[in-house]
Write an enzyme that holds these catalytic residues in place. Structure first.
Site, PDB file in Angstrom:
ATOM      1  N   HIS A  94       5.514  10.658 -28.733  1.00 33.35           N
ATOM      2  CA  HIS A  94       4.666  11.520 -27.915  1.00 33.35           C
ATOM      3  C   HIS A  94       5.038  13.005 -28.030  1.00 33.35           C
ATOM      4  CE1 HIS A  94       2.145  12.824 -24.623  1.00 33.35           C
ATOM      5  NE2 HIS A  94       3.195  13.342 -24.001  1.00 33.35           N
ATOM      6  N   ARG A  97      -4.112  21.848 -12.904  1.00 32.59           N
ATOM      7  CA  ARG A  97      -3.118  20.905 -13.418  1.00 32.59           C
ATOM      8  C   ARG A  97      -3.421  20.525 -14.869  1.00 32.59           C
ATOM      9  NH1 ARG A  97      -0.006  16.045 -10.240  1.00 32.59           N
ATOM     10  NH2 ARG A  97       1.192  15.324 -12.023  1.00 32.59           N
ATOM     11  N   ARG A 141       0.826  -1.235   0.000  1.00 28.46           N
ATOM     12  CA  ARG A 141       0.000   0.000   0.000  1.00 28.46           C
ATOM     13  C   ARG A 141       0.846   1.265   0.000  1.00 28.46           C
ATOM     14  NH1 ARG A 141      -3.175  -2.857   3.761  1.00 28.46           N
ATOM     15  NH2 ARG A 141      -4.938  -3.865   2.747  1.00 28.46           N
ATOM     16  N   LYS A 171       6.750  22.832 -13.593  1.00 26.56           N
ATOM     17  CA  LYS A 171       5.820  21.728 -13.361  1.00 26.56           C
ATOM     18  C   LYS A 171       5.490  21.609 -11.881  1.00 26.56           C
ATOM     19  CE  LYS A 171       4.337  17.164 -14.227  1.00 26.56           C
ATOM     20  NZ  LYS A 171       4.330  16.005 -15.099  1.00 26.56           N
ATOM     21  N   GLU A 217      -5.199  17.007  -9.850  1.00 26.79           N
ATOM     22  CA  GLU A 217      -5.811  17.378 -11.120  1.00 26.79           C
ATOM     23  C   GLU A 217      -7.305  17.639 -11.029  1.00 26.79           C
ATOM     24  OE1 GLU A 217      -5.031  14.710 -14.396  1.00 26.79           O
ATOM     25  OE2 GLU A 217      -5.043  16.364 -15.788  1.00 26.79           O
ATOM     26  N   HIS A 272      -1.927  18.417 -25.689  1.00 20.49           N
ATOM     27  CA  HIS A 272      -2.083  16.973 -25.521  1.00 20.49           C
ATOM     28  C   HIS A 272      -3.397  16.432 -26.055  1.00 20.49           C
ATOM     29  CE1 HIS A 272       1.542  17.360 -23.221  1.00 20.49           C
ATOM     30  NE2 HIS A 272       1.564  16.083 -22.925  1.00 20.49           N
ATOM     31  N   LYS A 282       2.278  11.571 -10.925  1.00 23.19           N
ATOM     32  CA  LYS A 282       1.307  10.810 -11.717  1.00 23.19           C
ATOM     33  C   LYS A 282       1.979   9.529 -12.178  1.00 23.19           C
ATOM     34  CE  LYS A 282      -2.060  13.666 -14.165  1.00 23.19           C
ATOM     35  NZ  LYS A 282      -2.512  13.995 -15.523  1.00 23.19           N
ATOM     36  N   GLU A 324       8.248  19.313 -24.612  1.00 19.01           N
ATOM     37  CA  GLU A 324       7.647  19.521 -23.291  1.00 19.01           C
ATOM     38  C   GLU A 324       8.306  20.695 -22.558  1.00 19.01           C
ATOM     39  OE1 GLU A 324       4.976  17.897 -22.102  1.00 19.01           O
ATOM     40  OE2 GLU A 324       4.883  15.968 -23.157  1.00 19.01           O
ATOM     41  N   HIS A 330      -2.678  13.536 -28.356  1.00 18.55           N
ATOM     42  CA  HIS A 330      -3.107  12.161 -28.093  1.00 18.55           C
ATOM     43  C   HIS A 330      -3.935  11.610 -29.244  1.00 18.55           C
ATOM     44  CE1 HIS A 330      -2.621  12.477 -23.432  1.00 18.55           C
ATOM     45  NE2 HIS A 330      -1.517  12.059 -24.009  1.00 18.55           N
ATOM     46  N   ASN A 386      -1.813  19.800 -19.900  1.00 19.16           N
ATOM     47  CA  ASN A 386      -2.251  19.074 -21.095  1.00 19.16           C
ATOM     48  C   ASN A 386      -2.244  19.939 -22.353  1.00 19.16           C
ATOM     49  OD1 ASN A 386      -2.698  16.563 -19.885  1.00 19.16           O
ATOM     50  ND2 ASN A 386      -4.635  17.294 -19.033  1.00 19.16           N
TER      51      ASN A 386
END
Lengths: 370, 370
Positions: A267, A241, A122, A227, A237, A248, A144, A186, A252, A245
């Site tokens: 990417h 946040r 955990r 960041k 998010e 993106h 993330k 990025e 994507h 994106n």
């Protein structure tokens, strides 16, 4: 000199260190923060060849004997199968809740190992040792983690912050020029989101960054700082946040429409085209001046990055196909399209109800332009 | 009257409702808290037969049309295989971050579905509808979720709090007497940890609780309150929460030594023997009066629960084997044995450095006693 970016999340604060030669100091930096812990390293086949021995030596120098697990390279490794393999590896090594799992690699390894560390017992400490520019400026920072699902990329994961990020700028010399450029997209993104001065600085220092001069570490540190600030404002998010994106949503969709075929589009390239499109789309919606879109495209092009859908080699999708990929994206809420748009360079914002018809018309025109 | 236990975790507070007939009101209770969300239900084969139609009706009554997934019953379902199946089910149902995954079942389903909800889209709301007494008083409260690994039980998971717990006391009528008794062991545990008055109340009201009288809902509510208090003090098990493991170190070892064969020993029975042993061991270490151990055993026996290793049918392990199972337990830190001991009824404490030789000698004597 080592650049240090501190991420002061309450109760889970950590440092990002940026310098040449950090692999050799890894054991020392870990021991000074976590004490005399046990550790295990997960990496991929490509990275293992170049950098695993140096990291293991660096750990041994501080008395940390770490076992290692080497996985296949590539996006397919972000799966339940390898998630279980990494978790079982950590448990087989009898790592306890105070020990450390170390991710040595690019975004795939960082996302996978961070997720495994977030669920084994955990939650156990993990350390990011990012080896691609993209991972150093983006995926290794912010907590993330995740894997892909048949229903989409990164749809399964947890928020789990690393205890330390070691960005060794020396390892970037083993990247191909194309990989380096993709990571640079990025870096540019942080300027475009909310740092117009940083964007201007990039315009002036791009050549030095690519040549490996002193501006490189500074660009990485500024990106991590940018960041970290966004993550501090909105770790989970729920709001701001989403600005990360930028580029993106289009990106994507393009990655999906080209079936994640990295010979056609990686990417960072998708993000580069996506950012150019986001600026053009914002101009079309009368949110920004067309001049800004031109300036963004010029900078990305100068860095050798694609900026138009037509820059992708091979057969292109039509506007309807791209729309369908966008609608599948996880940033769809209550059926409405969320876009990151901009009022100009460094002035991005979240638009939550862009009509799908506007987006589709824009894509059609972009595809018809020659 | 509906008993309500509020768990005021900051930013993630939730209610536990305890009453007869809550399945029929499920939709209403969910909609009043989460709004008009989409939902999907995961359950097991046994529970589906008895209670799934009533829950789906209860959801439909509030306009929630929920799909359902029925998994095999039993501990083996707490695996990576079924974890992926539940996550894929949630994504296939296109549940978004504000929608709800509903766990209808005992501890296995609650732990598995809570874990899936904790990682699908990096966390989505989930609702516990516990159908066993054990799940109503223990596993559905507190946010511990997880699956088993080849290296041990519950070694993989996340902390993910439910948004609502609906404990319908009516469903307990479908439990076998043995299942009900096993759950009762965890009710007794709360008295033994730090509520001597509650233990006394249980001694006085045990028969009414077993007969389904008004004391039953009160016992469940008191148990949930006790657990919620511990969770509030230490959500992530860095300290006090370990008290909830009273009886579990011995209990898990016995479960392991009998290969989790539920015809011989179920979890609650292992906990009953473990609590009796913890009180005897505490007396032997001069921490508590032997009279308290006698009183605890008498109460557990009166409830039809086992209290001695010899009460387990079939061939018994030796002391060395039991020790090895205890050393594998995840509560071993830095090689030392952590036990929950007691100074008497309702006066338990965490002992972090019990010598293994003492424990092994105690177990040997317990096994030799006839």
């Amino acid at each position: 000199m080592t650049e240090r970016v501190h991420v002061p999340l309450e109760g889970r604060e950590y440092d990002i260190l940026i310098d040449n030669g950090l692999l050799a100091r890894a054991g020392e930096e870990i021991a000074s923060r976590l004490g005399q812990v046990r550790a295990a390293v997960v990496t991929d086949e490509n990275v293992a060849t170049h950098h695993l021995p140096a990291l293991l030596d660096g750990l041994r120098a501080a008395g940390i004997e770490a076992a290692s697990l080497t996985l296949p390279a590539g996006e397919k490794t972000k799966s339940f199968t390898y998630l279980q393999e990494v978790v079982d590896f950590a448990l087989a090594q009898r790592l306890e809740r105070r020990d450390a799992l170390i991710a040595l690699g690019g975004g795939v390894i960082g996302d996978l190992v961070g997720f495994a560390a977030g669920i084994a017992r955990r939650g156990m400490p993990f350390i990011q040792v990012p080896t691609s520019l993209l991972a150093q400026v983006d995926s290794s920072v912010g907590g993330k983690t995740g894997i892909n699902s048949a229903f989409g990329k990164n749809l399964v994961g947890v928020f789990h912050q690393p205890r330390l990020v070691l960005a060794d700028t020396g390892v970037l010399d083993t990247l191909s020029p194309r990989e380096f450029r993709a990571g640079y997209a990025e870096v540019v993104k942080y300027g475009l989101i909310d740092r117009p001065d940083f964007f201007r600085w990039l315009e002036e220092n791009r050549e030095d960054i690519f040549a490996g001069g002193s501006a490189r570490a500074e660009a990485i540190a500024q990106s991590c700082r940018a960041k970290a600030e966004v993550v501090l404002r909105d770790e989970f998010e729920r709001g701001d946040r989403a600005l990360l994106n930028l580029g993106h949503t289009f990106g994507h969709a393009l990655e999906g429409a080209t079936a994640y075929d990295s010979t056609r589009l990686v990417h960072g390239e998708g993000v580069a085209i996506g950012m150019a499109l986001a600026h053009r789309f914002s101009a079309r919606l009368n949110q920004a001046s067309p001049d800004d879109a031109v300036r963004v495209e010029a900078h990305l092009k100068a860095a050798g990055l694609p900026t138009r859908i037509q820059d992708i080699p091979g057969p292109l999708p039509d506007a309807e196909t791209l729309m369908n990929f966008m609608l599948q994206d996880k940033k769809v809420e209550g059926g409405k399209l969320t876009f990151i748009l901009t009022h100009g360079i460094g002035q991005s914002f979240i638009a939550r109800d862009v009509p799908a018809s506007e987006a589709q018309g824009f894509l059609r025109d972009m595809l018809e332009a020659r």
